[in-house]
Design an enzyme around this catalytic site. Structure first.
Site, PDB file in Angstrom:
ATOM      1  N   GLY A  55      -8.553  -5.340   7.162  1.00 24.87           N
ATOM      2  CA  GLY A  55      -8.236  -6.733   6.831  1.00 24.87           C
ATOM      3  C   GLY A  55      -6.741  -7.005   7.025  1.00 24.87           C
ATOM      4  CD  GLN A  89     -15.859  -5.970   2.734  1.00 24.67           C
ATOM      5  OE1 GLN A  89     -15.856  -5.768   1.533  1.00 24.67           O
ATOM      6  NE2 GLN A  89     -16.595  -6.896   3.304  1.00 24.67           N
ATOM      7  CB  ALA A 104     -10.335 -13.159  -1.409  1.00 22.49           C
ATOM      8  N   GLY A 160      -7.957  -0.924   5.362  1.00 19.65           N
ATOM      9  CA  GLY A 160      -6.771  -1.399   6.077  1.00 19.65           C
ATOM     10  C   GLY A 160      -7.080  -2.344   7.232  1.00 19.65           C
ATOM     11  CD  GLU A 190      -8.446 -25.533   6.853  1.00 20.11           C
ATOM     12  OE1 GLU A 190      -8.476 -26.395   7.747  1.00 20.11           O
ATOM     13  OE2 GLU A 190      -9.218 -25.508   5.893  1.00 20.11           O
ATOM     14  CB  ALA A 196     -15.624 -11.559   6.405  1.00 21.86           C
TER      15      ALA A 196
HETATM   16  N1  ACO Z   1      -9.159  -8.530  -4.059  1.00 20.95           N
HETATM   17  C1  ACO Z   1      -7.998  -7.922  -4.322  1.00 20.95           C
HETATM   18  N2  ACO Z   1      -7.408  -7.044  -3.468  1.00 20.95           N
HETATM   19  C2  ACO Z   1      -8.066  -6.779  -2.328  1.00 20.95           C
HETATM   20  C3  ACO Z   1      -9.298  -7.366  -1.997  1.00 20.95           C
HETATM   21  C4  ACO Z   1      -9.857  -8.294  -2.912  1.00 20.95           C
HETATM   22  N3  ACO Z   1     -10.992  -8.902  -2.675  1.00 20.95           N
HETATM   23  N4  ACO Z   1      -9.678  -6.897  -0.785  1.00 20.95           N
HETATM   24  C5  ACO Z   1      -8.714  -6.046  -0.396  1.00 20.95           C
HETATM   25  N5  ACO Z   1      -7.762  -5.990  -1.323  1.00 20.95           N
HETATM   26  C6  ACO Z   1      -6.542  -5.210  -1.279  1.00 20.95           C
HETATM   27  C7  ACO Z   1      -6.790  -3.753  -0.902  1.00 20.95           C
HETATM   28  O1  ACO Z   1      -7.069  -2.979  -2.032  1.00 20.95           O
HETATM   29  C8  ACO Z   1      -5.517  -3.372  -0.241  1.00 20.95           C
HETATM   30  O2  ACO Z   1      -4.534  -3.069  -1.210  1.00 20.95           O
HETATM   31  P1  ACO Z   1      -3.455  -1.867  -0.963  1.00 20.95           P
HETATM   32  O3  ACO Z   1      -2.612  -2.325   0.202  1.00 20.95           O
HETATM   33  O4  ACO Z   1      -2.700  -1.806  -2.233  1.00 20.95           O
HETATM   34  O5  ACO Z   1      -4.261  -0.664  -0.652  1.00 20.95           O
HETATM   35  C9  ACO Z   1      -5.070  -4.655   0.457  1.00 20.95           C
HETATM   36  O6  ACO Z   1      -5.740  -5.725  -0.212  1.00 20.95           O
HETATM   37  C10 ACO Z   1      -5.430  -4.686   1.915  1.00 20.95           C
HETATM   38  O7  ACO Z   1      -6.763  -4.300   2.034  1.00 20.95           O
HETATM   39  P2  ACO Z   1      -7.488  -4.062   3.404  1.00 20.95           P
HETATM   40  O8  ACO Z   1      -8.201  -2.745   3.372  1.00 20.95           O
HETATM   41  O9  ACO Z   1      -6.573  -4.264   4.539  1.00 20.95           O
HETATM   42  O10 ACO Z   1      -8.553  -5.272   3.345  1.00 20.95           O
HETATM   43  P3  ACO Z   1     -10.056  -5.290   3.866  1.00 20.95           P
HETATM   44  O11 ACO Z   1     -10.186  -4.561   5.159  1.00 20.95           O
HETATM   45  O12 ACO Z   1     -10.983  -4.940   2.802  1.00 20.95           O
HETATM   46  O13 ACO Z   1     -10.190  -6.865   4.172  1.00 20.95           O
HETATM   47  C11 ACO Z   1     -11.195  -8.778   3.138  1.00 20.95           C
HETATM   48  C12 ACO Z   1     -10.025  -7.793   3.127  1.00 20.95           C
HETATM   49  C13 ACO Z   1     -11.157  -9.542   4.455  1.00 20.95           C
HETATM   50  C14 ACO Z   1     -11.022  -9.758   1.991  1.00 20.95           C
HETATM   51  C15 ACO Z   1     -12.503  -7.952   3.032  1.00 20.95           C
HETATM   52  O14 ACO Z   1     -12.482  -7.190   1.858  1.00 20.95           O
HETATM   53  C16 ACO Z   1     -13.757  -8.810   3.063  1.00 20.95           C
HETATM   54  O15 ACO Z   1     -14.285  -9.080   4.118  1.00 20.95           O
HETATM   55  N6  ACO Z   1     -14.237  -9.224   1.875  1.00 20.95           N
HETATM   56  C17 ACO Z   1     -15.441 -10.040   1.787  1.00 20.95           C
HETATM   57  C18 ACO Z   1     -15.236 -11.425   2.343  1.00 20.95           C
HETATM   58  C19 ACO Z   1     -14.095 -12.161   1.630  1.00 20.95           C
HETATM   59  O16 ACO Z   1     -13.969 -12.105   0.422  1.00 20.95           O
HETATM   60  N7  ACO Z   1     -13.264 -12.874   2.427  1.00 20.95           N
HETATM   61  C20 ACO Z   1     -12.162 -13.672   1.912  1.00 20.95           C
HETATM   62  C21 ACO Z   1     -12.700 -14.981   1.439  1.00 20.95           C
HETATM   63  S1  ACO Z   1     -11.465 -16.152   1.068  1.00 20.95           S
HETATM   64  C22 ACO Z   1     -11.018 -16.830   2.527  1.00 20.95           C
HETATM   65  O17 ACO Z   1     -11.494 -16.401   3.507  1.00 20.95           O
HETATM   66  C23 ACO Z   1     -10.020 -17.971   2.627  1.00 20.95           C
END
Ligand code: ACO
Length: 346
Positions: free
Chosen positions: A93, A88, A121, A91, A77, A82
């Site tokens: 994430g 953020q 997300a 790349g 699970e 984050a």
């Molecule tokens: N919604 C939609 N698309 C997203 C989001 C989002 N919130 N965040 C990233 N993406 C997309 C990016 O645009 C990217 O798309 P692309 O491949 O077409 O360019 C793709 O996802 C990968 O993005 P990364 O740059 O690798 O992601 P990032 O480093 O930003 O990490 C994360 C993603 C972990 C969600 C980060 O934005 C973050 O910490 N956000 C705040 C905390 C959060 O929302 N965590 C998730 C909660 S839900 C859960 O944990 C079960």
């Protein structure tokens, strides 16, 4: 600890772990603003939870993924994840998720990830291969993972043959393999009509697949054509049958006293699933023998006219035709490739 590494951190009471967990707590509480702080702390310090942690070059924490592994059930699970706010959408994430997937698959033998994604997300999870359709059977995960309001349940199957840490190269190699196979006239000598509709319910309905043999193609070893995958889909369908209620899980001696002194070789659908996951069925006849054993045990214990026996017979009548339809593709060990090799040389 070398800089730029990924580490798995758990509340093992070591000073180093505590320092990481405190950094992670700060990172998570800044990034997951809507999550109550005490809940967040409870999750990351819970000893059943682990945080897959990504470090910067200087060794500081840049991101983390808190998870709970259910190793004996084959899934994990994803509780939350984050990346530090300034890092953020660069790349990181994706990198974190890919390394985490490889860790689960390679080090823990986990084949499936489940999560309740925050609705904002969902887009990120979709890009990581998660779908809202959960293909892991309910009886494996129901009651094990935490329920959230306002989240979307998503799942992601992990594929053994993919190297998630080098996902682009891995996918490129597979595409190249498919292209080479298609370009190879020995593989494409017969042109089949193709799919009439998509998606398909049954892999075996793909025209010509049954006759397709190649030494290299992964589909026969690990893909949808593998014996294991075909048995899994039969077991998934079987457990959903109403007649399966007495056969899903092993008989509990506390509920049915004396069962194990009469039945010395018990078998249930859950036990068949475990055997299948361990690839203990060498062919479909092995699997069929277990289905027969299940009904034979039932008759022996309950008698031929008992209601449970009737349900068991219905279940067996449901399963057997599906076993008949299993297509056993050749594996590199079992295929007679002499003709294939001969033709390849010419
Ligand atoms: N919604 C939609 N698309 C997203 C989001 C989002 N919130 N965040 C990233 N993406 C997309 C990016 O645009 C990217 O798309 P692309 O491949 O077409 O360019 C793709 O996802 C990968 O993005 P990364 O740059 O690798 O992601 P990032 O480093 O930003 O990490 C994360 C993603 C972990 C969600 C980060 O934005 C973050 O910490 N956000 C705040 C905390 C959060 O929302 N965590 C998730 C909660 S839900 C859960 O944990 C079960």
């Amino acid at each position: 600890m070398n800089p730029g590494e990924f580490v798995v951190v758990n509340n093992d009471r070591k000073i180093e772990s505590m320092v990481y967990l405190l950094h992670l707590r700060n990172l998570f509480s800044k990034a997951l603003v809507k999550m109550p702080r005490d809940y967040l702390v409870k999750m990351i310090f819970d000893r059943k939870h682990y945080t897959y942690t990504m470090l910067r070059e200087n060794g500081s924490v840049v991101g983390g993924l808190c998870f709970r592994p259910f190793v004996h059930r084959g899934f994990a699970e994803v509780v939350f994840l984050a990346v530090a706010s300034g890092d953020q959408v660069k790349g990181k994430g994706t990198l974190l998720m890919n390394h985490f997937k490889e860790h689960c698959k390679r080090d823990l033998g986990i084949k499936y990830l489940l999560t309740y994604a925050d609705n904002f997300a969902v887009g990120y999870f979709k890009k990581q291969g998660f779908t809202e359709e959960i293909t892991l059977p309910n009886n494996i995960w129901k009651g094990y993972i935490k329920d959230y309001d306002g989240g979307t349940m998503m799942g992601c199957r992990l594929y053994e043959h993919l190297d998630y840490r080098n996902i682009s190269e891995s996918l490129r190699d597979i595409l190249q393999e498919v292209k080479t196979t298609l370009d190879n006239p020995t593989a494409t000598a017969t042109i089949y009509p193709g799919l009439q509709s998509f998606p398909i319910d049954d892999i075996n309905s793909i025209p010509g697949l049954e006759n397709f043999r190649t030494e290299e193609t992964w589909i026969f070893r690990n893909g949808p054509g593998a014996l294991e995958t075909q048995i899994t889909s039969i077991l998934n369908a079987a457990v959903r049958e109403p007649s399966a209620w007495a056969f899903r899980e092993p008989v509990d001696e506390d509920l049915v006293p004396g069962y194990h002194s009469v039945i010395t070789d018990p078998i249930s659908l859950a036990a068949m699933r475990t055997k299948n996951e361990k690839r203990l069925y060498e062919d479909k006849e092995d699997f069929r023998a277990d289905v027969r054993l299940m009904i034979d045990n039932c008759i022996m214990f309950n008698g031929p006219r008992h209601d449970i026996t009737k349900r068991g017979q219905e279940l067996v009548a449901f399963i057997m035709p599906k076993i008949d339809k299993i297509v056993q593709y050749a594996t590199p060990d079992s295929v007679d490739n002499s003709e294939f090799r001969k033709r390849q040389r010419t």
